[in-house]
Design a protein around this motif. Structure first.
Motif, PDB file in Angstrom:
ATOM      1  N   LEU A 402       0.827  -1.202   0.000  1.00 43.31           N
ATOM      2  CA  LEU A 402       0.000   0.000   0.000  1.00 43.31           C
ATOM      3  C   LEU A 402       0.864   1.257   0.000  1.00 43.31           C
ATOM      4  O   LEU A 402       0.639   2.180  -0.800  1.00 43.31           O
ATOM      5  N   LEU A 403       1.847   1.305   0.883  1.00 39.12           N
ATOM      6  CA  LEU A 403       2.691   2.494   0.994  1.00 39.12           C
ATOM      7  C   LEU A 403       3.438   2.770  -0.306  1.00 39.12           C
ATOM      8  O   LEU A 403       3.561   3.930  -0.728  1.00 39.12           O
ATOM      9  N   ALA A 404       3.899   1.716  -0.943  1.00 45.49           N
ATOM     10  CA  ALA A 404       4.620   1.894  -2.211  1.00 45.49           C
ATOM     11  C   ALA A 404       3.704   2.453  -3.290  1.00 45.49           C
ATOM     12  O   ALA A 404       4.103   3.349  -4.060  1.00 45.49           O
ATOM     13  N   GLU A 405       2.480   1.974  -3.349  1.00 41.74           N
ATOM     14  CA  GLU A 405       1.543   2.462  -4.354  1.00 41.74           C
ATOM     15  C   GLU A 405       1.130   3.911  -4.085  1.00 41.74           C
ATOM     16  O   GLU A 405       0.984   4.706  -5.022  1.00 41.74           O
ATOM     17  N   LEU A 406       0.921   4.263  -2.824  1.00 41.25           N
ATOM     18  CA  LEU A 406       0.585   5.643  -2.495  1.00 41.25           C
ATOM     19  C   LEU A 406       1.758   6.580  -2.784  1.00 41.25           C
ATOM     20  O   LEU A 406       1.562   7.705  -3.257  1.00 41.25           O
ATOM     21  N   GLU A 407       2.947   6.112  -2.507  1.00 39.93           N
ATOM     22  CA  GLU A 407       4.144   6.914  -2.811  1.00 39.93           C
ATOM     23  C   GLU A 407       4.229   7.197  -4.308  1.00 39.93           C
ATOM     24  O   GLU A 407       4.538   8.323  -4.731  1.00 39.93           O
ATOM     25  N   GLN A 408       3.937   6.187  -5.097  1.00 37.96           N
ATOM     26  CA  GLN A 408       3.968   6.359  -6.550  1.00 37.96           C
ATOM     27  C   GLN A 408       2.904   7.355  -7.005  1.00 37.96           C
ATOM     28  O   GLN A 408       3.151   8.219  -7.852  1.00 37.96           O
ATOM     29  N   LEU A 409       1.693   7.247  -6.440  1.00 42.78           N
ATOM     30  CA  LEU A 409       0.647   8.189  -6.791  1.00 42.78           C
ATOM     31  C   LEU A 409       1.035   9.620  -6.410  1.00 42.78           C
ATOM     32  O   LEU A 409       0.784  10.578  -7.170  1.00 42.78           O
ATOM     33  N   ALA A 410       1.668   9.774  -5.253  1.00 37.72           N
ATOM     34  CA  ALA A 410       2.024  11.093  -4.768  1.00 37.72           C
ATOM     35  C   ALA A 410       3.105  11.755  -5.627  1.00 37.72           C
ATOM     36  O   ALA A 410       3.121  12.974  -5.805  1.00 37.72           O
ATOM     37  N   THR A 411       3.998  10.955  -6.165  1.00 34.76           N
ATOM     38  CA  THR A 411       5.159  11.496  -6.882  1.00 34.76           C
ATOM     39  C   THR A 411       4.973  11.571  -8.385  1.00 34.76           C
ATOM     40  O   THR A 411       5.791  12.186  -9.081  1.00 34.76           O
ATOM     41  N   THR A 412       3.865  10.954  -8.900  1.00 38.11           N
ATOM     42  CA  THR A 412       3.667  10.981 -10.346  1.00 38.11           C
ATOM     43  C   THR A 412       2.491  11.843 -10.770  1.00 38.11           C
ATOM     44  O   THR A 412       2.187  11.946 -11.957  1.00 38.11           O
ATOM     45  N   HIS A 413       1.808  12.465  -9.804  1.00 35.68           N
ATOM     46  CA  HIS A 413       0.636  13.273 -10.154  1.00 35.68           C
ATOM     47  C   HIS A 413       1.074  14.536 -10.901  1.00 35.68           C
ATOM     48  O   HIS A 413       2.022  15.189 -10.485  1.00 35.68           O
TER      49      HIS A 413
END
Length: 413
Positions: A402-413
């Motif tokens: 979960l944390l990895a996926e949220l990190e990706q969402l946060a940094t690619t928006h």
């Protein structure tokens, strides 16, 4: 207290093998309803196969149904720490709370006051607000928006000789805060007020002892602790016998039957017995009895879930653009369940849950019926929050995913 191992219980839950996006689904929707072990599914199937009948008949299947109801009352008594005749079943916690509020409201009117909180699920607010039609005044305990805890000074200031009942949640289904229920009950009793505790969210996360709490009423939902959709109400025997419920004739007029309207969900009650048996099975085999086994199991679950909370919260706080709601300091985690809510800059909560769903992570967005809290935090008009709710069948690996996926969402928006 023994060391809990989630990998021991995960194979017992068929739903956890569901595949999404090429991997096992991650059921972080637990506060909305947990998954169930196979033994609960089997118990429901067995009831419908071998015991399916109405109650109090002269024939075999009806007698088996009577036995199922008796077993369900005994099982919930062991879970809550009360007598079997102090447990009442219904369609859900909300319906039971409305029924109780209506019965209590028979004797209340202008000048009487009820205290509710802004931290609660609306099922522990709306049934009491409905008594405003009788002239009852509703007082509301505020929350500290910094950590989403109840303002206990606000609560103490609201208490008075006019207070007839205090309705409070054991734990917040939105942000996980565990309230100081023991103190609330004690202070309410000092002014002669009754107490109603909503333990729906707390029940899968920690041990409950209604006698130690000395609350007058407590409600929970079996589908929140690994069983089917059944509501449960505990009431002190003196109240269940004294109060007059709204009931059809010529149904039984002794507790708890006098409080259970209509034909019950018998297969659900069979599943309730199995859900309690499942929890007891998680204790060490040398437990003295089922009540002791349940308490031991819940204490171990609580300790394990705290380790998950520590990793989840610490990881969320490191994600750029994420606004976290609730207790965040590890030294205070004894006062929270492994349920968290947040918002992520650049996304609506629904956009986040849709993105997670595509990755096989199931989570809720919105207010989860904690409407007063969502409004108090200023997020209701903006889609509410994203809620991640863990249970004892979750693993650290799932949290890391979960944390990895949220990190990706946060940094690619």
């Amino acid at each position: 207290m023994y060391l809990f191992d989630p990998h021991h219980v995960r194979p017992l839950f068929p739903a956890l093998s569901e595949l999404v996006a090429g991997r096992q689904a991650v059921f972080f929707d637990a506060p909305g309803g947990t998954q169930v072990p196979q033994m609960v599914i089997d118990a429901i199937s067995d009831y419908l196969t071998r015991r399916n009948a109405n109650t109090h008949g002269a024939f075999l299947t009806s007698q088996r149904t009577d036995e199922t109801l008796a077993a369900a009352h005994a099982a919930m008594a062991d879970l809550l720490g009360c007598a079997p005749h102090e447990t009442v079943f219904g369609a859900n916690m909300t319906s039971l709370t409305f029924a109780l509020s209506r019965a209590l409201g028979r004797t209340w009117g202008p000048g009487d006051e009820i205290i509710v909180t802004r931290l609660d699920h609306d099922a522990n607010v709306a049934p009491w607000r409905a008594l405003e039609e009788r002239g009852v005044t509703i007082r509301e305990v505020d929350v500290d928006v910094e950590d989403c805890t109840l303002d206990m000074a606000s609560f103490a200031a609201l208490l008075s000789p006019r207070t007839r009942l205090v309705a409070v949640g054991y734990a917040s289904n939105a942000v996980g805060t565990i309230n100081d229920v023991a103190t609330i009950v004690r202070q309410a009793r000092q002014v002669g007020a009754l107490t109603f505790v909503d333990a729906v969210h707390y029940a899968p996360h920690g041990p409950i002892d209604v006698q130690a709490l000395d609350c007058d009423f407590l409600a929970c939902s079996v589908y929140k602790f690994f069983g089917p959709h059944v509501g449960v109400l505990y009431g002190k025997a003196e109240h269940l016998e004294r109060l007059q419920p709204y009931k059809v004739r010529p149904a039984a007029n002794t507790s708890p039957e006098r409080w259970m309207t209509g034909t019950q969900n018998h297969e659900g009650l069979a599943g309730t017995v199995a859900a309690v048996a499942y929890l007891a099975s998680l204790a060490q085999p040398d437990s003295a009895n089922r009540r002791t086994a349940i308490q031991e199991a819940m204490q171990s679950i609580q300790a394990y879930e705290r380790t998950l909370s520590e990793r989840l919260v610490s990881g969320l706080l490191q994600i750029p653009g994420l606004t976290f709601y609730g207790l965040r300091e590890p030294e205070r985690f004894a006062a929270r369940t492994p349920t968290v809510s947040f918002r992520l800059e650049g996304y609506t909560p629904r956009a986040i849950t849709e993105a997670l769903a595509a990755r096989g992570i199931f989570a809720w967005d919105g207010n989860y019926y904690a409407l007063s809290l969502s409004e108090r935090l200023g997020v209701e008009a903006h889609g509410g929050m994203v809620r991640i709710g863990l249970a004892h069948y979750h693993t650290v690996e799932e949290v890391e995913y979960l944390l990895a996926e949220l990190e990706q969402l946060a940094t690619t928006h």
